[in-house]
Design an enzyme around this catalytic site. Structure first.
Site, PDB file in Angstrom:
ATOM      1  N   GLU A   1      -3.121  54.085  39.643  1.00  0.00           N
ATOM      2  CA  GLU A   1      -3.519  54.662  38.364  1.00  0.00           C
ATOM      3  C   GLU A   1      -2.412  54.578  37.317  1.00  0.00           C
ATOM      4  OE1 GLU A   1      -6.058  56.869  41.450  1.00  0.00           O
ATOM      5  OE2 GLU A   1      -3.946  56.254  41.272  1.00  0.00           O
TER       6      GLU A   1
ATOM      7  N   PHE B   1     -10.906  70.908  46.445  1.00  0.00           N
ATOM      8  CA  PHE B   1     -10.358  69.640  46.899  1.00  0.00           C
ATOM      9  C   PHE B   1     -10.166  68.695  45.714  1.00  0.00           C
ATOM     10  CE2 PHE B   1     -11.205  65.248  48.460  1.00  0.00           C
ATOM     11  CZ  PHE B   1     -10.060  65.097  49.215  1.00  0.00           C
ATOM     12  N   GLN B   2      -8.981  68.160  45.615  1.00  0.00           N
ATOM     13  CA  GLN B   2      -8.595  67.234  44.554  1.00  0.00           C
ATOM     14  C   GLN B   2      -8.800  67.821  43.159  1.00  0.00           C
ATOM     15  OE1 GLN B   2     -10.268  63.274  45.236  1.00  0.00           O
ATOM     16  NE2 GLN B   2      -8.489  62.754  46.474  1.00  0.00           N
TER      17      GLN B   2
ATOM     18  N   LYS C   1     -17.402  66.583  37.175  1.00  0.00           N
ATOM     19  CA  LYS C   1     -18.310  65.582  37.725  1.00  0.00           C
ATOM     20  C   LYS C   1     -19.768  65.886  37.412  1.00  0.00           C
ATOM     21  CE  LYS C   1     -19.637  63.185  41.963  1.00  0.00           C
ATOM     22  NZ  LYS C   1     -19.399  63.021  43.419  1.00  0.00           N
TER      23      LYS C   1
ATOM     24  N   MET D   1      21.919  48.922  34.816  1.00  0.00           N
ATOM     25  CA  MET D   1      22.357  49.777  33.718  1.00  0.00           C
ATOM     26  C   MET D   1      23.106  51.006  34.242  1.00  0.00           C
ATOM     27  SD  MET D   1      22.528  49.901  30.456  1.00  0.00           S
ATOM     28  CE  MET D   1      21.219  49.086  29.551  1.00  0.00           C
TER      29      MET D   1
END
Length: 557
Positions: A51, A113-114, A163, A470
């Site tokens: 993602e 959940f999630q 959802k 760097m």
């Protein structure tokens, strides 16, 4: 017509002219992905490997095209994986709309959940965010998200959608007629008159351009302004390509890794004009000593940037292009022949140059200048973050806006390859090259799989020095060569890795390899990786140490 919430999202994306979205499916966005299947002939979807890659791809799409980028992720870890990409876009004022799914309305706040409070998490790193709780408000919320992302000082907006809303049905209505667009607040006439008086009085003016020049489409107005004022120009990292680097007025970057010409110019100028820049600490270096001897005019669309990091003498609030065009209409032709002769002499005396300890060794300068030659200075160059990022800004000749795609404000390692995918999708006929270090490449190499899966013909050029260059450079200068955790000690074979993903790969090991390998890679119109071996002691110079004056860069190590 009656549509599901997911179909409403698709219709709103089409209203906004969206042709491509980047994302990754999951449980909370199943209905959205079902609608994407239905609309697949009108909306292209690129499934990235992660993602974060989707967020960076949407960012690269936006920076290179000027349009709003779109990414989609599921709830919980899918949404949190977007956070670094959203923050990257926020710090560089890039218009991105991130759409996340969440658990059903009746499960919100129950540690389901999630489930995460993604609007709470992203509040500090978005221009605005929304949690939609009524399907009847979904269409107008999506429309508002795009309007906010791409107006004023641009930036990312997140829309979080439970959802069950994406399955509910609602009457979809076309957008209401747009309200009369409010013109940007324009400076008072008195401020224009004061600016013109300051410009008239100046004998050694310095024009400094930031990313706002590109965001506002002000490049041509900037060129006219510099010519009318007869002044030299330096650019920030985010304005690479905002001013033609082959123009004799161009001095290079100003700041921690700016040119000595720009340092000498700011030391000797009698007026500093800043356009579309927020005066970051990497530019100011030591704010207390920055341009203390001369007045400063600042042009910016965001009033929060005035006197934030440095006090300025005159503030011109508004769109950079509109203000420059107004100044150009009123400004007579100026001539500062002696001042411009000084600039030319400093440029001749202090050119940017690199040498390798091995006469057959590869320097980034030779590679990037050869890239410029082979691409006629016309490629879109993306970068990750580190030494290679500065080398790209120093040695590729950027001549046009939206050629340089890099994480400036957040400094996100792992940004470049995802951004390159987005830039290539937005500009299918362009040559898109991501310049990476081996440290950054290890953070996002999985997106090579995306490039191959969709045959997105980006070139990944890895400057491979086996160190975190760097950070190691700072350890060399300021930590008595205590190279703590900067020698990578990895045995990754980048050629085999690229081939495992299905991409072609080449190696540049000596100076003689540079042009033939690049030509061979350019002959392929498919994803390709180049493992470019360089010495770990090649440094980024000039360099202003932390806390030192921008007027006194280190020129050699």
């Amino acid at each position: 017509m009656v549509l599901t919430g997911a179909q409403v999202i698709m219709e709103c994306l089409l209203e906004q002219g969206v042709d491509t979205v980047f994302g990754y499916p999951g449980g909370a966005v199943l209905n959205i992905y079902d609608a994407l299947y239905e609309y697949r002939d009108r909306i292209n979807h690129i499934r990235t490997a992660h993602e974060q890659g989707a967020a960076h791809a949407a960012d690269g799409y936006a920076r290179s095209s000027g349009k709003t980028g779109v990414c989609i992720a599921t709830s919980g870890p899918g949404a949190t994986n977007l956070v670094t990409g959203i923050a990257t876009a926020y710090m560089d004022s890039v218009p991105v709309v991130a759409i996340t799914g969440n658990v059903n309305l009746d499960l919100l706040g129950l540690d389901s959940f999630q489930e995460v409070d993604i609007t709470g998490i992203t509040m500090p790193i978005t221009k605005h965010n929304f949690l939609v709780k009524d399907v009847r408000k979904l269409a107008d919320t999506i429309r508002a998200a795009f309007r906010i992302a791409n107006s004023g000082r641009k930036g990312p907006v997140l829309v979080d959608i439970p959802k069950d809303l994406t399955a509910q049905k609602v009457e979809f209505l076309p957008p209401a007629p747009p309200e009369q667009e409010k013109h940007h607040l324009f400076p008072f006439e008195q401020r224009f008159e004061q600016a013109l008086q300051m410009l008239e009085k100046a004998e050694r003016p310095f024009v400094y351009a930031g990313g706002g020049v590109i965001a506002s489409g002000a490049s041509e107005a900037l060129k006219t302004f510099a010519e009318r004022l007869d002044a030299p120009v330096a650019c920030s990292l985010m304005c690479q390509g905002g001013f033609d680097q082959t123009d004799s007025r161009y001095m290079g970057m100003l700041g921690m890794h700016g040119t000595n010409t720009a340092a000498l110019a700011i030391k000797n100028c009698d007026l500093f004009v800043a356009v579309g820049t927020r005066f970051s600490d990497r530019v100011l270096c030591n704010a207390k000593s920055f341009a203390q001897h001369c007045p400063i005019i600042q042009i910016d669309i965001d009033s929060a940037e005035f006197n934030k990091n440095i006090d300025v003498d005159l503030k011109l609030k508004g769109d950079a292009r509109e203000i420059l065009e107004e100044l150009n209409r009123r400004l007579p032709q100026h001539t500062h022949a002696d001042w411009m002769a000084n600039i030319a002499a400093w440029k001749a005396d202090y050119p940017l140059s690199q040498t390798a300890s091995d006469p057959n060794g590869v320097t980034p300068q030779e590679v990037l200048e050869t890239l410029s030659d082979l691409t006629n200075d016309d490629a879109i160059i993306c970068t990750d973050v580190g030494q290679h990022q500065m080398w790209a800004a120093q040695f590729y000749r950027f001549r046009h806006p939206r050629q340089f795609i890099s994480s400036g404000g957040l400094g996100t390692m792992g940004f470049g390859l995802g951004a390159a995918l987005g830039a290539q999708v937005a500009n299918p006929d362009a040559r898109v090259i991501n310049i990476a270090g081996d440290g950054s490449f290890h953070m996002n190499c999985n997106e090579l799989a995306t490039a191959v899966a969709y045959n997105i013909p980006v070139m990944e050029l890895v400057f491979n020095n086996s160190v975190l260059g760097m950070v190691r450079q700072w350890q060399k200068l300021f930590y008595d060569n205590r190279f703590s955790q900067t020698d990578l000690d990895k045995n990754t074979d980048f050629v085999k890795l690229a081939e495992a993903f299905g991409a072609k790969a080449f190696v540049i090991q000596t100076k003689a390899d540079i042009r033939p390998v690049l030509e061979q890679a350019f002959a392929l119109r498919e994803p390709v990786l180049i493992d470019c071996r360089i010495d770990k002691d090649v440094n980024v110079l000039p360099m202003v140490p932390a806390g030192a004056s921008v007027e006194s860069p280190i020129l050699e190590m």
